[in-house]
Motif scaffolding. Structure first.
Motif, short mmCIF file in Angstrom:
data_model
loop_
_atom_site.label_atom_id
_atom_site.label_comp_id
_atom_site.label_asym_id
_atom_site.label_seq_id
_atom_site.Cartn_x
_atom_site.Cartn_y
_atom_site.Cartn_z
N LEU A 55 0.81 -1.26 0.13
CA LEU A 55 0.21 0.01 0.09
C LEU A 55 0.99 1.22 -0.07
CD1 LEU A 55 -2.56 -1.06 2.57
CD2 LEU A 55 -3.14 -0.54 0.07
N PRO A 56 0.40 2.18 -0.81
CA PRO A 56 -0.69 2.54 -1.61
C PRO A 56 -0.57 2.02 -2.87
CG PRO A 56 0.47 4.61 -1.47
CD PRO A 56 1.17 3.57 -0.60
N CYS A 57 0.36 1.30 -3.13
CA CYS A 57 0.94 0.85 -4.73
C CYS A 57 0.13 -0.16 -4.90
CB CYS A 57 2.32 0.92 -4.73
SG CYS A 57 3.58 2.03 -4.52
N THR A 58 -0.65 -0.77 -4.38
CA THR A 58 -1.55 -1.94 -4.60
C THR A 58 -2.33 -1.98 -5.72
OG1 THR A 58 -1.15 -2.58 -2.21
CG2 THR A 58 -2.91 -3.93 -3.57
N PHE A 59 -3.09 -0.65 -5.73
CA PHE A 59 -4.12 -0.40 -6.57
C PHE A 59 -3.44 -0.60 -8.08
CE2 PHE A 59 -5.20 1.68 -2.62
CZ PHE A 59 -6.15 1.18 -2.28
N PHE A 60 -2.29 -0.24 -8.40
CA PHE A 60 -1.80 -0.22 -9.97
C PHE A 60 -0.85 -1.31 -10.10
CE2 PHE A 60 0.57 3.42 -8.02
CZ PHE A 60 1.58 2.73 -8.14
N ILE A 61 -0.52 -2.23 -9.15
CA ILE A 61 0.61 -3.15 -9.06
C ILE A 61 0.10 -4.34 -10.04
CG2 ILE A 61 1.78 -4.92 -8.02
CD1 ILE A 61 2.75 -2.89 -6.07
N LEU A 62 -0.96 -5.05 -9.69
CA LEU A 62 -1.64 -6.01 -10.40
C LEU A 62 -1.83 -5.88 -11.88
CD1 LEU A 62 -3.89 -7.60 -7.58
CD2 LEU A 62 -1.72 -8.28 -8.31
N PRO A 63 -2.80 -4.49 -11.92
CA PRO A 63 -2.84 -4.33 -13.53
C PRO A 63 -1.39 -4.14 -14.31
CG PRO A 63 -3.71 -2.74 -12.06
CD PRO A 63 -3.36 -3.76 -11.29
N GLY A 64 -0.49 -3.58 -13.34
CA GLY A 64 0.75 -3.46 -14.19
C GLY A 64 1.61 -4.66 -14.32
N ILE A 65 1.49 -5.64 -13.49
CA ILE A 65 2.10 -6.90 -13.70
C ILE A 65 1.38 -7.52 -14.98
CG2 ILE A 65 2.38 -9.46 -12.88
CD1 ILE A 65 2.65 -8.03 -10.24
N VAL A 66 0.14 -7.42 -15.26
CA VAL A 66 -0.61 -8.13 -16.42
C VAL A 66 -0.29 -7.39 -17.58
CG1 VAL A 66 -2.85 -8.24 -17.24
CG2 VAL A 66 -2.63 -8.90 -15.15
N TYR A 67 -0.20 -5.89 -17.49
CA TYR A 67 0.09 -5.06 -18.62
C TYR A 67 1.65 -5.51 -19.02
CZ TYR A 67 1.16 -0.96 -21.32
OH TYR A 67 1.51 0.09 -22.26
N PHE A 68 2.47 -5.66 -18.30
CA PHE A 68 3.91 -6.29 -18.38
C PHE A 68 4.05 -7.22 -19.16
CE2 PHE A 68 8.41 -7.25 -17.49
CZ PHE A 68 8.98 -6.07 -17.63
N LEU A 69 2.86 -8.43 -18.72
CA LEU A 69 3.13 -9.63 -19.63
C LEU A 69 2.57 -9.57 -20.95
CD1 LEU A 69 2.17 -11.91 -16.45
CD2 LEU A 69 4.36 -11.92 -17.60
N LEU A 70 1.51 -8.77 -21.02
CA LEU A 70 0.88 -8.77 -22.38
C LEU A 70 1.44 -7.74 -23.54
CD1 LEU A 70 -2.94 -8.47 -21.21
CD2 LEU A 70 -1.78 -10.33 -21.81
N LYS A 71 2.21 -6.81 -23.27
CA LYS A 71 2.69 -5.95 -24.10
C LYS A 71 4.05 -6.53 -24.76
CE LYS A 71 -0.26 -2.50 -24.15
NZ LYS A 71 -0.92 -2.25 -25.51
N LYS A 72 4.17 -6.22 -25.92
CA LYS A 72 5.34 -6.83 -26.86
C LYS A 72 6.66 -6.19 -26.43
CE LYS A 72 2.81 -8.69 -30.81
NZ LYS A 72 2.56 -8.47 -32.34
N GLU A 73 6.35 -4.96 -26.17
CA GLU A 73 7.54 -3.96 -25.90
C GLU A 73 8.20 -4.60 -24.58
OE1 GLU A 73 7.30 -0.03 -24.22
OE2 GLU A 73 4.98 -0.42 -24.37
N PHE A 74 7.96 -5.39 -23.86
CA PHE A 74 8.22 -6.14 -22.41
C PHE A 74 8.94 -7.44 -22.81
CE2 PHE A 74 5.55 -2.45 -20.68
CZ PHE A 74 6.55 -1.61 -20.41
N LYS A 75 8.48 -8.11 -24.11
CA LYS A 75 8.70 -9.51 -24.31
C LYS A 75 10.02 -10.09 -23.80
CE LYS A 75 9.63 -9.17 -29.18
NZ LYS A 75 11.03 -9.72 -29.32
N ASP A 76 10.98 -9.08 -23.97
CA ASP A 76 12.46 -9.58 -23.48
C ASP A 76 12.67 -9.68 -22.07
OD1 ASP A 76 13.06 -10.02 -26.21
OD2 ASP A 76 13.78 -7.91 -26.42
N PHE A 77 11.53 -8.93 -21.31
CA PHE A 77 11.66 -8.74 -20.02
C PHE A 77 10.74 -9.78 -18.96
CE2 PHE A 77 13.16 -5.07 -22.05
CZ PHE A 77 14.65 -5.22 -22.04
N ARG A 78 9.95 -10.42 -19.74
CA ARG A 78 8.87 -11.01 -19.21
C ARG A 78 9.49 -12.22 -18.15
NH1 ARG A 78 5.49 -11.96 -24.71
NH2 ARG A 78 4.35 -9.97 -24.89
#
Length: 514
Positions: free
Chosen positions: A247-270
């Motif tokens: 907290l208080p970062c909890t509110f955007f961390i879970l969508p952040g992890i999902v976003y990180f996994l889905l976006k191609k620009e992060f594929k080398d860092f998944r």
């Protein structure tokens, strides 16, 4: 010019965080573990009962610079809090995050509940989290450049990290397990990988040798920890507390992890997410404490910051979100750091519990609920203990024929560190690393003992034996601060032994001699 201006803002936030840690804690004292680590630096070695040696060496540096002051014990944690912010923003930049991502990262790392809490006290975790984050930074650099030099740097960093806390092995093991299933799997066959392993073992070797020469006390520590504390860990609570500690970062961390996994620009860092998941899985299976994963927290915050930056294109909307986040961070700040006086901190936690309907932050490692979180409750009562012990010491008839016995390392640390201004001698204890330093035989005949014992240990074997061995027992006083974990701890003065004390002492120390 613009980049220089933006960098200055990040540095200002980092420095403001350092200043916050220096100025907070009014009404609080040394933390229990701080007393231990600054006691360890008086007995430098390549290992201790529960910790590797680095923390003691850093405590020695702080002590030599600033003495045994509160400023000394908070110096390195405060500096590292700012360094962690700057390092985290560098990671955000390496992951193609612009200034907005770095801004969210800096505030998130600087105000998230557990990170603020950890950097408010001198413990191995301040260094541990920094080393984990530094490892992730150079791992990203390796993934981007494939430069073998970064493998050697990681080997050196984690060798030092091992000398601070063994938990770095969980991160390294997770990296090795995950990287085998990525395009970078050939790195394990590269000679530079083995050079890095060699560097790691060379740096870590002093403690490894010490462990074997002392019959691997880390194993006994883990067995005892599992019996006394980890047995109280609930796996569901472990997962829930991961979010509460952020907290208080909890509110955007879970969508952040999902976003990180889905976006191609992060594929080398998944693989960073896979590594993090593997670490959490291991601690989940082993019933580790929720904060054992805290080395991953800065990375999690970074993924959330990247999500906000990439998802919120409108500048006005972004800064509106940022303002709300800033206000929320300020309101939740006392959850992590004692910016209020002790009694007001209790009121704050009471109100927070009423609002949330759950009280997890005040549950201690033994599963008990207290008026303050354990890390804060452990910052109270030590001055009181030392003052009462000083009164007992004044009543000792012949100080050459007396010693102070403490039943836990917090008490012993208080006498060691605070007791100096009262002229108190170094105490004797069987707790933690103090068990390596007690005398096998007293040179002078013992006529009196000052005995310190927690209220819940009054019927323990050592105390009971001592009480019946002496003809006279005088209660000098007890800790009256109800907010302190040591509340109720009593200090006794025993006089007039019934027979030769050294013979009695042989029986007391026999379980601690190998």
């Amino acid at each position: 010019m613009k980049q220089s201006y933006q960098k200055s803002i990040i540095i200002i936030i980092a420095l403001a965080t350092v200043l916050l840690h220096f100025l907070s804690g009014s009404g609080f004292e040394y933390q229990r573990d701080e007393l231990l680590y600054f006691s360890l630096c008086r007995h430098l070695d390549f290992g201790y009962a529960t910790e590797p040696p680095l923390t003691a060496f850093m405590a020695l540096i702080a002590k030599d610079l600033f003495g045994y002051s509160l400023f000394a014990v908070r110096f390195f944690p405060a500096i590292l809090s700012g360094a962690l912010i700057y390092l985290s923003t560098l990671i955000a930049k390496e992951l193609n995050g612009n200034f907005r991502a770095q801004l969210i990262t800096s505030i998130g790392v600087g105000t998230s509940t557990f990170l603020v809490m950890i950097y408010g006290a001198f413990t191995p975790y301040c260094f541990d989290i920094f080393f984990w984050t530094l490892t992730i930074y150079f791992l990203i650099r390796f993934l981007k450049t494939n430069a073998n030099s970064y493998l050697l740097i990681i080997g050196a960093i984690d060798g030092v990290a091992f000398l601070n806390k063994y938990s770095i092995l969980f991160l390294l093991f997770s990296i090795l397990m995950v990287i085998r299933f990525t395009k970078n799997k050939k790195v394990i066959l590269d000679k530079y990988f083995y050079y890095a392993v060699l560097i790691f073992f060379i740096i870590a070797s002093p403690n490894i040798i010490w462990q074997f020469s002392h019959h691997l006390p880390v194993i006994n520590h883990m067995i005892e920890l599992n019996k006394s504390q980890l047995v109280n860990v609930n796996r569901i609570s472990f997962l829930i507390e991961q979010l509460i500690l952020l907290l208080p970062c909890t509110f955007f961390i879970l969508p952040g992890i999902v976003y990180f996994l889905l976006k191609k620009e992060f594929k080398d860092f998944r693989l960073l997410v896979s590594i993090s998941a593997f670490v959490i899985f291991m601690f989940f299976i082993l019933k580790g404490k929720s904060f054992y994963t805290s080395g991953l927290f800065p990375f999690f915050i970074i993924t959330g910051a990247l999500f906000i930056e990439k998802s919120v294109k409108n500048l006005y909307v972004f800064y509106s979100i940022f303002l709300v986040f800033l206000i929320l961070s300020a309101l939740l700040l006392p959850l992590g750091i004692p910016i209020l006086k002790p009694q007001k901190m209790v009121s704050y936690y009471d109100n927070f519990t009423k609002i949330m309907g759950v009280d997890l932050l005040r549950k201690d490692e033994d599963g008990n609920y207290r008026s303050l979180p354990q890390i804060n409750a452990d910052m109270l009562g030590w001055n009181e203990i030392t003052e009462i012990t000083s009164k007992a010491w004044e009543q000792v008839e012949n100080k050459n024929n007396c010693f102070i016995f403490c039943t836990n390392y917090g008490q012993a640390g208080a006498i060691n560190i605070i007791g100096g201004k009262y002229g108190l001698p170094e105490p004797v204890s069987f707790s933690e690393s103090f068990k390596y330093w007690f005398p096998l035989k007293f040179k002078n005949e013992i006529h009196e003992i000052i005995y310190m014992i927690s209220s819940d240990a009054m019927e323990s074997g050592n105390f009971r034996d001592t009480k019946y061995f002496f003809n006279e027992m005088i209660e000098i006083g007890s800790v009256e601060n109800r907010m302190a974990i040591e509340y109720g701890t009593k200090i006794f003065l025993f006089r007039n032994p019934k027979s030769d004390f050294n013979e009695f002492w042989k029986g007391q120390i026999s379980p601690y001699i190998k």
